[in-house]
Design a protein around this motif. Structure first.
Motif, PDB file in Angstrom:
ATOM      1  N   GLY A 192       5.079   0.478  -6.812  1.00 15.22           N
ATOM      2  CA  GLY A 192       4.734  -0.346  -7.946  1.00 15.22           C
ATOM      3  C   GLY A 192       5.879  -0.446  -8.953  1.00 15.22           C
ATOM      4  O   GLY A 192       6.836   0.319  -8.928  1.00 15.22           O
ATOM      5  N   ALA A 193       5.890  -1.397  -9.826  1.00 14.97           N
ATOM      6  CA  ALA A 193       6.916  -1.580 -10.861  1.00 14.97           C
ATOM      7  C   ALA A 193       6.844  -0.432 -11.868  1.00 14.97           C
ATOM      8  O   ALA A 193       5.748   0.046 -12.175  1.00 14.97           O
ATOM      9  CB  ALA A 193       6.704  -2.914 -11.561  1.00 14.97           C
ATOM     10  N   PRO A 194       8.086   0.050 -12.400  1.00 14.15           N
ATOM     11  CA  PRO A 194       8.053   1.158 -13.379  1.00 14.15           C
ATOM     12  C   PRO A 194       7.310   0.753 -14.640  1.00 14.15           C
ATOM     13  O   PRO A 194       7.372  -0.389 -15.075  1.00 14.15           O
ATOM     14  CB  PRO A 194       9.534   1.426 -13.659  1.00 14.15           C
ATOM     15  N   GLY A 195       6.691   1.741 -15.198  1.00 14.01           N
ATOM     16  CA  GLY A 195       5.949   1.466 -16.418  1.00 14.01           C
ATOM     17  C   GLY A 195       6.868   1.354 -17.633  1.00 14.01           C
ATOM     18  O   GLY A 195       8.040   1.692 -17.588  1.00 14.01           O
TER      19      GLY A 195
END
Length: 252
Positions: A37-40
């Motif tokens: 998933g994309a970094p927060g």
């Protein structure tokens, strides 16, 4: 109607259970891992912490001014570094303004034979003549009969010595004319070795000359000597006229 619907559900469940049974050989393939998933997003910075407690000494808190004045022990001196390359020569600067003319110096003085000061400094000079038929004796001081110039009476005709009274740099020269071979040398206690000059008879008049520049102090002497080299005995007994002149003067 409701009973029929319930029966149908039971039959369906039974069929599902029957068809769902499988042995170990009918296992399915593992699924592929999902994509990352994309970094927060970065979180918000936290609140600034509280200021720490001041340092303490045995007798109380440390004074900030005292800390700034504290100095540690100096360390040992390090080794000298390698000298750097020589720099380029700088450009010549502009000439400065010429200085003013200095005041004239005091009038010079010289010392006479009597020890009195005379207003003629640096005028020590002599020129003496020996005109004799006798050959000058070997290894003896040549004496003279006539003084043409002897400004401060520094030259003694009878002894043949010039005695320096005004220290400085002098020039001495001699000339001789004879019909026989002649050897003369300039001697002085200011010289380590005597300076000898010779001229040998070739059935004609012999003219001999020599000179030297000497730095003299007060009391030092300069004189002229005759010496034996290759002269014949008959030449030393010659009775014809022999002329010798000896000259000297202070250069500065």
């Amino acid at each position: 109607m409701g009973g029929y619907y319930g029966m149908a559900v039971l039959v369906g469940v039974a069929l599902l259970l029957k068809t769902g049974q499988c042995d170990a050989g009918c296992r399915g393939r593992d699924g592929q891992p999902g994509a990352l998933g994309a970094p927060g997003r970065d979180g918000y910075p936290g609140a600034k912490g509280e200021k720490g407690e001041p340092a303490m000494m045995n007798d109380g808190p440390v004074d900030a001014d005292v800390l700034r004045r504290l100095k540690g022990e100096p360390g040992s001196r390090g080794p000298s570094g390698e000298p750097g390359p020589k720099g380029f020569r700088g450009h010549l600067g502009r000439a400065g303004i010429a200085g003013g003319r200095g005041l004239p110096g005091p009038e010079g003085k010289s010392i006479s034979q009597s020890g009195q000061h005379l207003p003629q400094q640096g005028r020590s000079a002599f020129s003496v003549i020996r005109n004799n038929i006798r050959y000058p004796p070997f290894n003896q001081v040549v004496t003279f009969q006539t003084a043409v110039v002897n400004t401060l009476q520094d030259f003694n005709l009878a002894s043949g010595y010039f005695v320096c009274r005004v220290p400085g740099v002098y020039y001495f020269t001699f000339n001789s004319a004879a019909k026989v071979s002649m050897c003369l040398r300039i001697a002085s206690d200011a010289l380590t070795d005597k300076l000898g000059f010779c001229d040998y008879n070739r059935n004609s008049d012999q003219v001999l000359s020599g000179g030297v520049v000497l730095s003299l102090t007060a009391g030092q002497k300069v004189w002229l000597e005759s010496f034996l080299d290759l002269q014949k005995d008959s030449e030393t007994r010659d009775t014809r006229e022999k002329l010798i002149t000896f000259n000297g003067f202070l250069l500065f």
